[in-house]
Design a protein around this motif. Structure first.
Motif, PDB file in Angstrom:
ATOM      1  N   HIS A   1       0.842  -1.198   0.000  1.00 47.79           N
ATOM      2  CA  HIS A   1       0.000   0.000   0.000  1.00 47.79           C
ATOM      3  C   HIS A   1       0.875   1.245   0.000  1.00 47.79           C
ATOM      4  CE1 HIS A   1       0.751  -0.516   4.306  1.00 47.79           C
ATOM      5  NE2 HIS A   1       0.220   0.654   4.574  1.00 47.79           N
TER       6      HIS A   1
ATOM      7  N   HIS B   1       1.399   3.943   2.127  1.00 49.60           N
ATOM      8  CA  HIS B   1       1.950   4.692   3.269  1.00 49.60           C
ATOM      9  C   HIS B   1       3.480   4.738   3.263  1.00 49.60           C
ATOM     10  CE1 HIS B   1      -2.044   4.093   5.617  1.00 49.60           C
ATOM     11  NE2 HIS B   1      -2.067   5.156   4.836  1.00 49.60           N
TER      12      HIS B   1
ATOM     13  N   HIS C   1      -7.560  -1.225   5.749  1.00 49.95           N
ATOM     14  CA  HIS C   1      -6.591  -0.218   6.190  1.00 49.95           C
ATOM     15  C   HIS C   1      -6.849   1.019   5.333  1.00 49.95           C
ATOM     16  CE1 HIS C   1      -2.775   0.829   8.138  1.00 49.95           C
ATOM     17  NE2 HIS C   1      -2.221   1.132   6.986  1.00 49.95           N
TER      18      HIS C   1
HETATM   19 NI    NI Z   1      -0.132   1.678   6.511  1.00 50.29          NI
END
Ligand code: NI
Ligand code: MN
Length: 231
Positions: free
Chosen positions: A51, A53, A112
């Protein structure tokens, strides 16, 4: 053949199998306080991104630019990689699988969020289920809550190894990770995404003992720099 996992702290792994070098969620020193090496000290043929982040992607553009590695992730994440200089990307999305030279990667649900470091959309976060060419099946959960969707992985036959976050606060914590290990029918677990920052400190050895006692699933706690081999 075998699959060798070297832990670099947080959720960052180097994976070596059949001559291929993979790096999962590259977050190296100095950004990652747990990583014993900088991004310049690592080689890669493939970069796998769960992902957007920063604690999973910060080192990815530099690694891609220096090594020419193929960046694999969801469409939004790989578009961001291209924008930041990656020459070779392979965009996917949730539910899709694709066979790469080292094995088959399926992107599965993670519960998430997934904003890129520059604030752009990272699409939906993912976990990865990889069927390596040597026959081993591995679940890389990414950042996620415990979700009943994990049972689908167990119903599909389970996995030899699951990399599960235990840090709590941003992801599932140790007790939910024990349920996750059971849901995906893992034979072996390596805990990740703990210890790096004060808010996600956990006792990984206590988690390992509890997992063995409650679920009879083996667990290996790796210190940054240590390796685990599936053979
Ligand atoms: Ni994350
Ligand atoms: Mn994270």
């Amino acid at each position: 053949m075998s699959v060798k996992f070297t832990y670099y702290g947080h959720s960052t792994f180097a994976v070596e199998t059949g001559g291929a070098k993979l790096v999962v969620d590259p977050f190296f020193a100095p950004g990652n306080p747990a990583a014993p090496v900088t991004v310049d000290q690592v080689e890669a043929d493939y970069i796998l991104l769960t992902h957007g982040h920063g604690d999973h992607t910060t080192s990815a553009p530099a690694l891609a630019k220096r090594t020419g590695a193929l960046a694999i992730g969801n469409f939004e994440v790989t578009s961001w990689m291209e924008k930041h200089g990656a020459k070779r990307v392979h965009g996917m999305n949730t539910g899709g699988a694709y066979t790469f030279p080292f094995g088959r990667v399926k992107m599965v649900v993670a519960l998430h969020s997934s904003t890129m470091p520059d604030g752009s959309s990272g699409g939906d976060p993912n976990g990865l289920v990889i069927h390596f060419n040597d026959g081993h099946d591995v679940y890389i959960a990414g950042d996620t809550a415990l979700t009943y969707d994990m049972k689908l992985i167990g119903e599909a036959g389970g996995v030899d190894l699951a990399l599960l976050p235990i840090g709590d606060n941003f992801t599932m914590g140790p007790d939910d990770a024990i349920l996750a290990a059971q849901f995906v029918k893992a034979k072996q677990v390596i805990p990740v995404h703990y210890e790096t920052f004060p808010v996600i400190r956990q006792d990984a050895h206590a988690f390992a003992s509890k997992l063995r006692a409650l679920a009879e699933i083996d667990c290996t706690v790796l210190q940054p720099g240590e390796s685990f081999i599936l053979e």
